[in-house]
Scaffold this motif. Structure first.
Motif, short mmCIF file in Angstrom:
data_model
loop_
_atom_site.label_atom_id
_atom_site.label_comp_id
_atom_site.label_asym_id
_atom_site.label_seq_id
_atom_site.Cartn_x
_atom_site.Cartn_y
_atom_site.Cartn_z
N GLN A 27 37.36 -8.29 29.48
CA GLN A 27 37.30 -7.12 30.35
C GLN A 27 36.57 -5.99 29.65
O GLN A 27 35.71 -5.32 30.22
CB GLN A 27 38.71 -6.67 30.74
CG GLN A 27 39.48 -7.71 31.52
CD GLN A 27 40.85 -7.17 31.91
OE1 GLN A 27 40.99 -6.49 32.91
NE2 GLN A 27 41.84 -7.43 31.09
N ASN A 28 36.90 -5.80 28.38
CA ASN A 28 36.22 -4.77 27.60
C ASN A 28 34.75 -5.10 27.43
O ASN A 28 33.89 -4.21 27.45
CB ASN A 28 36.92 -4.64 26.24
CG ASN A 28 36.61 -3.32 25.56
OD1 ASN A 28 36.44 -2.30 26.21
ND2 ASN A 28 36.52 -3.34 24.24
N LEU A 29 34.45 -6.39 27.27
CA LEU A 29 33.05 -6.84 27.18
C LEU A 29 32.26 -6.29 28.38
O LEU A 29 31.18 -5.72 28.25
CB LEU A 29 33.01 -8.37 27.17
CG LEU A 29 31.65 -9.05 27.13
CD1 LEU A 29 31.09 -9.05 25.71
CD2 LEU A 29 31.75 -10.50 27.62
N THR A 30 32.86 -6.46 29.55
CA THR A 30 32.21 -6.01 30.78
C THR A 30 32.13 -4.48 30.85
O THR A 30 31.08 -3.92 31.17
CB THR A 30 32.99 -6.54 31.99
OG1 THR A 30 33.03 -7.95 31.91
CG2 THR A 30 32.35 -6.11 33.30
N GLY A 31 33.25 -3.83 30.55
CA GLY A 31 33.29 -2.36 30.64
C GLY A 31 32.30 -1.71 29.68
O GLY A 31 31.58 -0.77 30.05
N VAL A 32 32.25 -2.20 28.44
CA VAL A 32 31.33 -1.62 27.46
C VAL A 32 29.88 -1.88 27.90
O VAL A 32 29.03 -0.99 27.83
CB VAL A 32 31.61 -2.20 26.05
CG1 VAL A 32 30.54 -1.75 25.07
CG2 VAL A 32 32.99 -1.77 25.56
N ALA A 33 29.63 -3.10 28.39
CA ALA A 33 28.28 -3.41 28.89
C ALA A 33 27.91 -2.46 30.03
O ALA A 33 26.78 -1.97 30.10
CB ALA A 33 28.20 -4.86 29.35
N SER A 34 28.87 -2.20 30.90
CA SER A 34 28.62 -1.28 32.01
C SER A 34 28.24 0.10 31.50
O SER A 34 27.26 0.70 31.96
CB SER A 34 29.88 -1.21 32.89
OG SER A 34 29.92 0.01 33.60
N GLY A 35 29.01 0.63 30.54
CA GLY A 35 28.71 1.96 29.98
C GLY A 35 27.32 2.00 29.37
O GLY A 35 26.57 2.98 29.55
N LEU A 36 26.95 0.95 28.65
CA LEU A 36 25.61 0.89 28.05
C LEU A 36 24.53 0.90 29.13
O LEU A 36 23.51 1.57 29.00
CB LEU A 36 25.49 -0.39 27.21
CG LEU A 36 26.23 -0.39 25.87
CD1 LEU A 36 26.46 -1.82 25.38
CD2 LEU A 36 25.48 0.41 24.81
N ALA A 37 24.79 0.15 30.21
CA ALA A 37 23.79 0.08 31.29
C ALA A 37 23.67 1.42 32.01
O ALA A 37 22.56 1.88 32.31
CB ALA A 37 24.17 -1.01 32.28
N TYR A 38 24.80 2.06 32.28
CA TYR A 38 24.76 3.40 32.88
C TYR A 38 23.88 4.35 32.04
O TYR A 38 23.20 5.21 32.55
CB TYR A 38 26.17 3.99 32.92
CG TYR A 38 27.01 3.72 34.14
CD1 TYR A 38 26.62 4.13 35.41
CD2 TYR A 38 28.26 3.10 34.02
CE1 TYR A 38 27.43 3.92 36.52
CE2 TYR A 38 29.07 2.88 35.12
CZ TYR A 38 28.64 3.30 36.37
OH TYR A 38 29.45 3.10 37.46
#
Lengths: 359, 275
Positions: free
Chosen positions: A104-115
């Motif tokens: 879940q954190n993998l996804t959330g951190v990836a999301s923040g980087l993409a934003y």
């Protein structure tokens, strides 16, 4: 009422307008194999063809992208080596993020980087990458249309001895139902590399599905690849056989073995979403029968996607060959393919049954 | 941004509370307690602490404000309207069809909110992504992440808490809205969170407890985090849910409901009286 219905249909999937000419890359009825694809030498010789896992190709692709683009970041969840994220990590440690066992954190951190403008590649086993973190993927990546590329390994029964917990056979179903997702299932290691390279300039969420097991590498560096463009690898007139992943290779072999009796048109549908409606409908119109083969649950997979499309655009009999709504078991990939009918022989048998039934 | 004095901030916070009541009455659905409890912190952020520019919401050196518990977004919308991100008249459209003010914030409709949020426990991970991105670029801006206490029942929050510490995300500040309530009741009955400060210390964070309704303390605490260089900072804000409206304060039943016309009138009367 009718215009409301039309509106609904138009918003659904945004299909490209169909112009029903011959598909660009097909050589037409007379040619058996399209040489535009630059297959590897003697590619149908299963004993001697080079075998490599798709995850290797995907890993190489990410390392290549890292050298080309400074904004590429790779994230792993304690499976860096087995999912081949370590090719990138060794070269670009400052842009590699190890989140530990925390998808879940993998996804959330990836999301923040993409934003924030980076192009993150989130990499781990398909069951955890897509299954464990589905709602964070929906909310933090798909809904805001973030360009995060999810690169799996260990998709399908090809995962082998780890057993059903690790054999992800629902990943295509649960990614393709998310608005804006691009879903790619490459046919071999070389195409996996190309898919990773092609994903960089895209927009929105992308899923690239890879297997653990070594499978034949029948495409080459020269073989073209375009996201969203199905590949008619072999022209035929009796039945359209559509596959993704390594099963495309079985279909090519089956087509060769049956060539004196049945003319198979073999399509590599590496992009399950968005569907190449034009190529699929053109082929269905020509053959009148469609056989789909995949290492995925028949519910919600590529076969479902093709059936949905043809039901609306050009209804013909469609057979969905794949994992028939069961959890499998431990065993080598080869043993599992045999038992669950996903090997070349099983595929051929089921195809012939389908043809007997629709005649 | 204009540098508001403590008195000006207190006045602004009261105006923001009044506009929250009006917006909730107009919407007829939404959350009351959380937005009122966080009004002082949002005021301090938007009118004093944040580096931001409402005319250039995507200015690259801006501080990033990530709201994890998206359901308290009314306080953010009102603060943003007051700061000049969009006309105050748009507040009337909250939760209505064709509005950019979604019930839970939507990045696609209003990019200045930085992220879409709502499902709990996901904001801290995303804030870590923003903070990592800034570190990779050598950027100087700060990442602020607002979370609720209830969402610390989500495992994902703790996955992110570990990562922030591992990667020494000193550019990240989390403010926890520790108001002790959640939909079904009081946090310590539903699933105890204490000792929350000790947990964060054990996870490698610098923890500060703060009275979020003392504007002077809020400003000095938020402005003080810049000087903390060793660890990510976690500010536990001991908020009073429903703060400023006596019949809403500390009552979990006001978590997810809005006032009717009569209740709104009483709430506005009380807030005007306190101004």
């Amino acid at each position: 009422m009718q215009s409301r219905l039309r509106q609904l249909c138009e918003s659904y999937e945004e299909l490209p307008k169909l112009s029903l000419g011959a598909p660009k890359l097909s050589l037409g009825r007379t040619a058996k194999v399209s040489m535009n694809y630059y297959f590897s030498k003697n590619y149908l010789d299963e004993k001697n063809i080079q075998q490599e896992p798709m995850r290797n190709g995907a890993g190489l692709g990410m390392a290549e992208l890292g050298a080309q683009h400074k904004d590429v970041v790779v994230l792993a969840a304690d499976t860096a080596e087995s999912s081949r994220a370590h090719y990138f990590a060794e070269k670009f440690p400052e842009r590699f993020i190890q989140v530990g066992v925390a998808e879940q954190n993998l996804t959330g951190v990836a999301s923040g980087l993409a934003y924030d403008g980076k192009v993150p590649y989130a990499v781990t086993y398909a069951a955890f990458l897509i299954g464990r973190a589905w709602e964070p993927i929906r909310t933090t990546v798909a809904y805001p249309e973030n360009h995060v590329v999810f690169v799996s390994s260990h998709a399908g029964l090809a995962t082998g001895p780890d057993g059903p917990t690790h054999q992800m056979t629902e990943d295509i179903a649960i990614t393709r139902c998310l608005p804006g997702f691009t879903v790619i299932a490459p046919c071999d290691a070389e195409q996996a590399r190309k898919a990773v390279l092609a994903s960089y300039p895209m927009k929105g969420p992308v899923y690239i599905r890879n297997c653990r097991e070594k499978t034949p590498v029948f495409t080459t560096k020269k073989t073209p690849f375009e996201v969203g463009k199905a590949q008619v690898l072999r022209s035929g007139t009796d039945v359209t056989a559509i596959g993704h992943g390594y099963m495309v290779y079985w279909l090519l072999q089956v087509a060769e073995e049956l060539k004196d009796k049945i003319s198979l048109e073999v399509i590599n549908l590496h992009t399950v979403k968005p569907l190449d409606a034009q190529t699929l409908v053109t082929s269905a119109k020509k053959t009148g029968k469609v056989f789909c083969a995949e290492d995925h649950n028949i519910i919600g997979g590529m076969g479902s996607a093709v059936a949905e499309l043809l039901a609306e655009k050009f209804p013909v009999p469609v057979f969905r060959h794949g994992v028939r709504d069961v959890f499998a078991e431990s065993g080598s990939a080869k043993e599992l393919w045999g038992k669950y009918g996903l090997d070349k022989e099983g595929t051929k048998k089921i195809l012939l049954e389908f043809l007997r039934n629709v005649k | 941004m204009q540098n508001y004095t403590i008195q000006e901030l207190e006045k602004k916070a009261n105006e923001i509370r009044q506009d929250i009541i009006k917006l909730l009455l107009e919407a007829g659905s939404g959350h009351s307690a959380g937005p009122l409890g966080m009004a002082d912190i949002f005021t301090a952020l938007y009118f004093r602490v944040l580096k931001h520019n409402p005319e250039k919401p995507k200015w690259k050196d801006r501080d990033r404000l990530i709201l994890s518990n998206g359901h308290i977004v009314p306080v953010r919308y009102v603060a943003m309207a007051h700061a000049g991100y969009f006309p105050k008249s748009e507040l009337k459209t909250f939760r209505k069809i064709n509005s950019k003010l979604e019930g839970h914030p939507s990045y696609k409709k209003l990019p200045a909110v930085e992220t879409s949020s709502g499902p709990l426990g996901e904001g801290l991970s995303q804030a870590c992504g923003f903070a990592l991105s800034a570190k990779m670029d050598g950027a100087k801006h700060r990442v602020w992440c607002l979370t609720s206490d209830g969402e610390h029942q989500e495992g994902m929050t703790w996955e992110a808490a570990m990562l922030a510490s591992k990667y020494r995300l000193t550019n990240l500040t989390q403010i926890i809205d520790r108001n002790n309530i959640q939909i079904d009741g009081v946090t310590e009955d539903i699933m105890p969170l204490e000792p929350l400060a000790e947990k964060y210390r054990a996870f490698g964070w610098h923890v500060i407890e703060m009275n979020p309704h003392d504007m002077e303390e809020v400003v000095s605490t938020l402005e003080g985090v810049e000087g903390i260089q060793e660890k990510p900072v976690c500010i536990i804000a001991n908020t009073i849910p429903g703060k400023g409206v006596s019949f809403m304060e500390n009552d979990y039943k006001w978590h997810g409901v809005t006032p009717n016309a009569e209740q709104a009138k009483a709430a506005l009367r009380e807030l005007r009286g306190a101004a």
